[in-house]
Design a protein around this motif. Structure first.
Motif, short mmCIF file in Angstrom:
data_model
loop_
_atom_site.label_atom_id
_atom_site.label_comp_id
_atom_site.label_asym_id
_atom_site.label_seq_id
_atom_site.Cartn_x
_atom_site.Cartn_y
_atom_site.Cartn_z
N ARG A 50 -5.93 3.51 3.87
CA ARG A 50 -4.72 4.32 4.09
C ARG A 50 -4.53 5.35 2.98
NH1 ARG A 50 0.82 1.22 4.85
NH2 ARG A 50 0.49 0.81 2.64
N ARG A 139 14.63 11.09 7.18
CA ARG A 139 13.43 11.44 6.42
C ARG A 139 12.70 12.62 7.05
NH1 ARG A 139 10.20 6.07 6.68
NH2 ARG A 139 11.00 6.21 8.81
N LYS A 146 1.86 8.23 3.12
CA LYS A 146 2.62 7.41 2.17
C LYS A 146 2.89 8.20 0.89
CE LYS A 146 2.69 2.59 0.57
NZ LYS A 146 4.05 2.30 1.01
N GLU A 178 11.90 2.22 11.59
CA GLU A 178 11.41 1.13 10.73
C GLU A 178 12.45 0.84 9.67
OE1 GLU A 178 7.83 2.50 8.64
OE2 GLU A 178 8.68 4.52 8.57
N THR A 180 13.65 0.50 5.52
CA THR A 180 13.51 1.46 4.42
C THR A 180 12.16 1.35 3.73
OG1 THR A 180 14.54 -0.09 2.90
CG2 THR A 180 16.00 1.55 3.91
N ASN A 182 9.61 -1.13 5.12
CA ASN A 182 8.93 -2.15 5.92
C ASN A 182 8.94 -1.77 7.39
OD1 ASN A 182 11.73 -3.07 6.79
ND2 ASN A 182 11.78 -3.52 4.60
N LEU A 202 5.44 4.59 9.00
CA LEU A 202 4.27 4.31 8.18
C LEU A 202 3.42 3.27 8.90
CD1 LEU A 202 3.00 4.93 5.37
CD2 LEU A 202 3.84 2.68 4.71
N GLY A 204 1.83 0.37 8.68
CA GLY A 204 1.83 -0.75 7.73
C GLY A 204 0.51 -1.52 7.75
N THR A 240 7.90 -6.58 8.15
CA THR A 240 6.67 -6.85 7.40
C THR A 240 6.45 -5.76 6.36
OG1 THR A 240 5.19 -5.60 8.89
CG2 THR A 240 5.52 -7.93 9.40
N ALA A 242 3.77 -5.25 2.46
CA ALA A 242 2.84 -5.89 1.53
C ALA A 242 3.58 -6.82 0.57
CB ALA A 242 2.08 -4.83 0.75
N1 PMP Z 1 7.29 1.36 6.32
C1 PMP Z 1 7.69 1.94 5.18
C2 PMP Z 1 8.62 3.10 5.26
C3 PMP Z 1 7.24 1.45 3.93
O1 PMP Z 1 7.64 2.04 2.80
C4 PMP Z 1 6.39 0.31 3.91
C5 PMP Z 1 5.92 -0.29 2.61
N2 PMP Z 1 5.30 0.61 1.78
C6 PMP Z 1 6.00 -0.26 5.13
C7 PMP Z 1 6.46 0.29 6.31
C8 PMP Z 1 5.08 -1.45 5.17
O2 PMP Z 1 3.77 -1.09 4.88
P1 PMP Z 1 2.75 -2.15 4.26
O3 PMP Z 1 2.71 -3.31 5.18
O4 PMP Z 1 1.46 -1.42 4.21
O5 PMP Z 1 3.29 -2.51 2.91
#
Ligand code: PMP
Length: 282
Positions: A50, A139, A146, A178, A180, A182, A202, A204, A240, A242
């Protein structure tokens, strides 16, 4: 803490970035957050993929190769004796005299990494579930990249805090995008619903893994948008990321979901995710 900046490992007090850095002046940078469990990296390959996509979309020059980036992560874990927590990494377009146009080719990108210690697997929040409010999604339009441009998500967290809850789900044209920081899911009649990939959210890394595990466990997944009203009428919900893994959501805009405790689907997916990711960590 020992941090990494442009080729050097330094005590955090000694690490410096230029005041002309484009990350600082224009939010002209991208980032990743990779979880560390048992001293190993969770889904490093997914985060690297990513990161390269984000840099590509913004025409940024990668500061190093993927192998070098993995080695830097491992060195940081070793130098800090990190067992559980996160590694934050940021790449910016580097330092150049302030100008909206990108700096000349050959301008060195800035690469910074640091860690944060955190208990992630044995989370008290996961036992209770979290409460969210809905807020408008204000946004920019390329949320699939990202970038470090996180002011609105930061304001969203503050809106949640002021409302006495844990987080906010963002809504655009009547549909949840989504959380803020996740991805958002609801479960109704055993079917897991989450918004499809696009420029609105994003992509994820945790989302990809969790949906794969859900399908492997014969659960039904529907990738489509949903409204706040549909979410409030769902049997359960979760997010969800990371750093949160799979986190149950028990209340949306004051409406309690089901029994108001973490649901069976979220609980099971959290267990599967942690077990599989511990096994696969590098
Ligand atoms: N959406 C947004 C807006 C995020 O900031 C994040 C975390 N960085 C996620 C989703 C989740 O992505 P990931 O599972 O890759 O952490």
């Amino acid at each position: 803490r020992i941090v990494y900046v442009n080729g050097e490992y330094l005590p955090e007090e000694e690490a410096k970035v230029s005041v002309f850095d484009r990350g600082f002046l224009f939010a002209d940078g991208v980032y990743e957050v990779t979880t560390v469990l048992g001293g190993k990296l969770v889904d490093f390959a997914g985060h690297a993929k990513r990161l390269w996509r984000s840099m590509g979309e913004l025409e940024m020059t990668p500061p190093c190769t993927e192998e070098e980036l993995l080695a830097i992560h491992r060195e940081l874990i070793a130098r800090n004796g990190l067992e559980e927590g996160m590694i934050y990494l940021q790449v910016t377009r580097g330092a150049a005299d302030r100008d909206f146009a990108f700096p000349p080719e050959g301008t060195a990108p800035t690469l910074v990494l640091f860690h944060q210690e955190k208990v992630i697997a044995e989370s008290p929040a996961a036992e209770k579930g979290i409460r969210v409010i809905s807020i408008p999604d204000a946004r920019w339009g390329r949320r699939d990249i990202k970038t470090v441009q996180l002011l609105y998500p930061s304001m969203g967290k503050m809106m949640a805090k002021k409302a006495g809850v844990d987080d906010a789900w963002m809504v655009e044209e009547g549909m949840v995008t989504e959380g803020t920081s996740n991805n958002a899911y609801i479960v109704k009649g055993g079917v897991i619903v989450t918004r499809q990939l696009g420029t609105e959210i994003l992509h994820g890394i945790t989302r990809a893994a969790v949906l794969r595990f859900a399908r492997e466990a014969q659960m039904t997944v529907e990738e489509r948008p949903f409204t706040v009203q549909e979410a409030q009428a769902a049997d359960e919900a979760f997010i969800t990321s990371a750093s949160a893994f799979v986190m149950p959501v028990v209340e949306i805009d004051g409406a309690r979901l089901g029994t108001g405790t973490p649901g069976p689907v979220a609980t099971r997916l959290r267990e599967i995710y942690i077990e599989e990711m511990r096994k696969a960590a590098v």
